[in-house]
Design a protein around this motif. Structure first.
Motif, PDB file in Angstrom:
ATOM      1  N   ARG A  73       0.717  -1.342   0.166  1.00 45.32           N
ATOM      2  CA  ARG A  73      -0.035  -0.192   0.125  1.00 45.32           C
ATOM      3  C   ARG A  73       1.175   1.285  -0.165  1.00 45.32           C
ATOM      4  O   ARG A  73       0.262   2.226  -0.308  1.00 45.32           O
ATOM      5  CB  ARG A  73      -1.048   0.112   1.264  1.00 45.32           C
ATOM      6  N   ALA A 102      -2.882  -5.298  -6.603  1.00 44.65           N
ATOM      7  CA  ALA A 102      -3.028  -4.127  -7.515  1.00 44.65           C
ATOM      8  C   ALA A 102      -1.632  -4.170  -8.727  1.00 44.65           C
ATOM      9  O   ALA A 102      -0.596  -4.831  -8.281  1.00 44.65           O
ATOM     10  CB  ALA A 102      -2.708  -2.833  -7.034  1.00 44.65           C
ATOM     11  N   GLN A 143      -1.598   4.037  -1.540  1.00 46.42           N
ATOM     12  CA  GLN A 143      -2.999   3.662  -1.454  1.00 46.42           C
ATOM     13  C   GLN A 143      -3.914   4.254  -0.402  1.00 46.42           C
ATOM     14  O   GLN A 143      -3.586   3.886   0.836  1.00 46.42           O
ATOM     15  CB  GLN A 143      -3.347   2.303  -1.611  1.00 46.42           C
ATOM     16  N   HIS A 153      -7.734   4.241  -3.621  1.00 45.42           N
ATOM     17  CA  HIS A 153      -7.305   5.031  -4.764  1.00 45.42           C
ATOM     18  C   HIS A 153      -5.709   5.290  -4.538  1.00 45.42           C
ATOM     19  O   HIS A 153      -5.364   5.381  -3.428  1.00 45.42           O
ATOM     20  CB  HIS A 153      -7.993   6.345  -4.688  1.00 45.42           C
ATOM     21  N   TRP A 154      -4.939   5.369  -5.590  1.00 42.30           N
ATOM     22  CA  TRP A 154      -3.427   5.474  -5.470  1.00 42.30           C
ATOM     23  C   TRP A 154      -3.018   7.321  -5.574  1.00 42.30           C
ATOM     24  O   TRP A 154      -3.687   7.755  -6.531  1.00 42.30           O
ATOM     25  CB  TRP A 154      -2.660   4.624  -6.232  1.00 42.30           C
ATOM     26  N   GLN A 168      -6.738  -2.694 -10.505  1.00 45.99           N
ATOM     27  CA  GLN A 168      -7.284  -3.664  -9.446  1.00 45.99           C
ATOM     28  C   GLN A 168      -8.691  -4.007  -9.623  1.00 45.99           C
ATOM     29  O   GLN A 168      -9.735  -3.471 -10.510  1.00 45.99           O
ATOM     30  CB  GLN A 168      -7.414  -2.412  -8.278  1.00 45.99           C
TER      31      GLN A 168
END
Ligand code: FEO
Ligand code: CA
Ligand code: CA
Length: 711
Positions: free
Chosen positions: A141, A665, A193, A198-199, A702
């Motif tokens: 993450r 991801a 993340q 959402h990144w 994803q």
């Protein structure tokens, strides 16, 4: 990359006859391959690695379920958007021009870039990449993303000015050149993340850094400090400015990034007589790719260094040797922004596509596989002298001297080049001064040392040395990847328009007859066993495995042939259909899912239409990502085994790939898109409304339900 900067000319001058002259062997192999993927797998994988049947048996007796691809394969697509399977989403992340800091200007579509802005922002044309965790708990993450910026699109870069100034003739403005230089190289950026999946780029993180074609780098290994690399800027031959045309990537077990210099020769020129290595690697003689050498007003040879024409009495008075500090695998420590890139000359000098670690075993030497992406060039591997010590393994997030660890593994070892024999066996031929030249070398030389002087001379002239040993000319080696459980290596051979039919002779643009004339061009090479299709338009994926008891022997096979679905079975040897046809395989990643050797092999393509190859596959679909589970290939056919997972927007190439450790991801890069991404959305699947200034970008794929990708 697109055809824009490709120069995959036939620069191999070797007089080696490609070995595959046994017609009966060819025909028998062809019959096997025509049986389709499943039959090829069952027949040819017997006796090496963990073939499907063995893996299946292991699965039945163990606790691990067979791995199957769980997504709905998608159709081909020719739109200005990324397409992913139902139940998946795709997000644009860190496109070209994204500032690494929150201070000052931020990207806008009408921005005229300056050298300073571009030096602090993501570069152009994302390619190879890898992830570096900051701690084990958040490794999926929150991590550092290292991305190559392979080359530039001057049209997009200078769009607000309607293009570059004096690109074809005359002097380029210094700040335009500096901006272009700063758009190349490597970006290291922290990404994270959010709770909603959402990144985002973490601006201002202390690790964020750009390495450009101007950043100081350290030369290491056999070439360091030799006469080959002395320049006015580095009279002792230990340093150079910049890394250029960084294509694919690799990584080390001690937590560093490997970035590989591919189509770098064309940014240099030599107006005088070309040296053997300059001829072999394809130097321009009048103007560099972007005319960087024409700019004036720099300091310490900032622009003059791109002109390698000798002008002074000695090498330390000019830049005749500048380009001999290019063509390497470059090690970067993403955890330490204070450190400089280290060029690892021991791994050879050529148009390096990438560099991939072999299986890592305590107490055994480390192996790194590399390939030279030009028509009829070679595959290599480097084996370290030092044996792997687990105590050297990466300690995520800590800052310590990883380059010292790199020094101990990557500066001392043996570089080998591959000879593929037509019986499915192969030999790794050591590129050492002691290596005997089969049949004798030029001017009666018996060993590589007699031709090239010492190891540094061999490294500078890696491809010529490989010729002399009888290496096998290949159909443009691109990415490799290794199954970490079995040590099996996969490598893309992307295409080769200069592969001729069985029974033809190799031809040369100018065949060298003595040492000074080596390095001048292999025009064509006839088919051989690993490259069996003449005028190879579609490419293939090769697989091999080194023998456990010998570092110099291996077993190989063609794993998968690209093709249009409507081709004759002599071309469409893997039985591809409209649902999984592909051409010009390039990016590869073996995505291990369990310790029994089950995993997904992801395949990315660089085929193209208007800017690439206009074949039937390109008519049907943009470049794409496909998936196959090699361990499931003991039965079935290609239609069941190989599935199309994603398609990129028009004009792009899809390249660069890894997934987070939890596999939730999948990261890919979209390079040289024509009209993407959309301006007001970071949804990669949304097509632009009208014309946009195109930007290469990373795309994160994803599942909507947050589960592992691909299964
Ligand atoms: Fe940069 Fe050979 O691809
Ligand atoms: Ca590539
Ligand atoms: Ca390519």
């Amino acid at each position: 990359m697109s055809s824009e900067i490709e120069n995959h000319n036939d620069l191999n001058p070797s007089s080696n006859a490609p070995f595959s002259t046994v017609l009966a062997r060819q025909l028998s192999r062809r019959r096997i391959m025509q049986g389709g993927l499943g039959m090829a797998a069952a027949t040819m994988f017997a006796g090496f690695g963990l073939p499907g049947a063995v893996r299946a048996a292991m699965t039945q007796t163990g606790t691990q379920a067979p791995l199957t691809l769980g997504f709905k394969a998608i159709s081909g697509s020719t739109t200005d958007a990324v397409v992913v399977p139902p139940g998946y989403r795709a997000q644009v992340l860190a496109p070209w021009g994204t500032s690494l800091s929150s201070a000052g200007r931020q990207w806008s579509p009408d921005m005229v870039l300056t050298p300073e802005y571009q030096a602090g922002a993501m570069g152009m044309h994302h390619d190879g990449m890898y992830h570096f965790p900051l701690n084990d708990a958040d490794a999926s993450r929150d991590f550092l993303l290292a991305v190559n910026h392979e080359y530039i699109d001057q049209g997009a870069l200078w769009a607000p000015r309607n293009g570059p100034t004096n690109n074809a003739s005359g002097a380029r403005p210094a700040d335009e050149v500096r901006t272009e230089i700063n758009a190349h190289g490597v970006g290291v950026v922290r990404i994270r993340q959010n709770d909603n999946g959402h990144w985002q780029v973490v601006q201002d993180d202390r690790h964020n850094k750009r390495y450009t074609s101007q950043s100081p780098m350290i030369l290491t290994g056999p070439v360091r400090g030799t006469d080959h690399v002395r320049t006015a800027w580095s009279p002792d031959g230990t340093r150079v400015r910049g890394t250029n045309n960084n294509c694919a990537s690799g990584y080390t077990p001690w937590g560093t990034y490997l970035t590989c210099e591919e189509n770098w020769p064309e940014v240099f020129i030599n107006r005088g007589e070309l040296s053997a290595d300059q001829k072999r690697l394809g130097f321009p003689t009048d103007r560099g790719r972007y005319g960087w050498e024409t700019a004036t007003g720099g300091k310490e040879g900032e622009f003059e260094r791109f002109d390698n024409t000798p002008t002074a009495d000695s090498a330390t008075g000019d830049y005749r040797n500048e380009a001999r500090a290019f063509g390497y695998v470059v090690e970067i420590d993403p955890y330490n922004p204070e450190s400089a890139g280290h060029k690892r000359t021991a791994l050879g000098r050529f148009r390096h596509e990438g560099c991939w670690p072999g299986r890592v075993v305590e107490g055994q030497p480390l192996t790194f596989y590399t390939g030279h992406d030009s028509r009829n060039e070679y595959i290599y591997k480097f084996v370290s002298r030092k044996r792997w010590q687990a105590a050297d393994a990466n300690r995520p997030g800590e800052t310590y001297d990883r380059h010292a660890i790199g020094d101990s593994y990557l500066n001392d070892g043996t570089l080998y080049v591959a000879r593929f024999d037509d019986d499915g066996r192969g030999q790794w031929l050591p590129l050492t001064p002691e290596s005997s030249i089969p049949g004798g070398g030029p001017e009666g030389a018996g060993t590589l040392g007699e031709v090239f002087g010492d190891l540094a001379g061999i490294i500078i002239n890696t491809c010529d040395a490989a010729d002399l040993l009888g290496a096998t000319p290949m159909d443009r080696p691109e990415w490799g990847t290794v199954d970490p459980a079995t040590g099996e290596v996969y490598m893309s051979l992307t295409n080769n328009s200069k592969r001729t039919a069985q029974g033809t002779e190799a031809s040369y643009t100018e065949k060298g007859t003595d040492i000074d004339q080596m390095g001048v061009g292999y025009a064509t090479a006839p088919v051989n066993a690993p490259n069996p299709r003449p005028d190879n338009e579609y490419g293939q994926v090769l697989r091999w495995k080194d023998d456990a008891d010998s570092p110099t022997r291996f077993q190989w096979e063609v794993f998968l042939f690209g093709s249009a679905a409507n081709e004759d079975p002599r071309v469409n040897r893997s039985g591809l259909t409209a649902d999984n046809q592909f051409a010009s395989p390039d990016g590869l990643w073996f995505d291990q899912r369990d310790s029994a050797g089950h995993g997904i092999l992801w395949i990315q393509t660089d085929n193209g239409l208007d800017k690439g190859r206009g074949n039937a596959v390109a008519e049907a679909t943009n470049d794409q990502v496909l998936a196959v589970v090699p361990s499931a290939m003991g039965s079935g056919n290609a239609g069941e085994s190989l599935k199309r997972f994603a398609v990129g927007p028009n004009d792009c190439e899809v390249t660069g790939i890894f997934a987070t450790p939890d596999r939730t991801a999948l990261f890919i890069n979209i390079q040289h898109p024509g009209n993407w991404p959309a301006m007001n959305s970071d949804d990669a699947t949304v097509a632009a409304d009208g014309a946009v200034r195109p930007r290469a970008a990373t795309v994160v794929i994803q599942r909507d339900d947050g589960g592992p990708v691909g299964v």
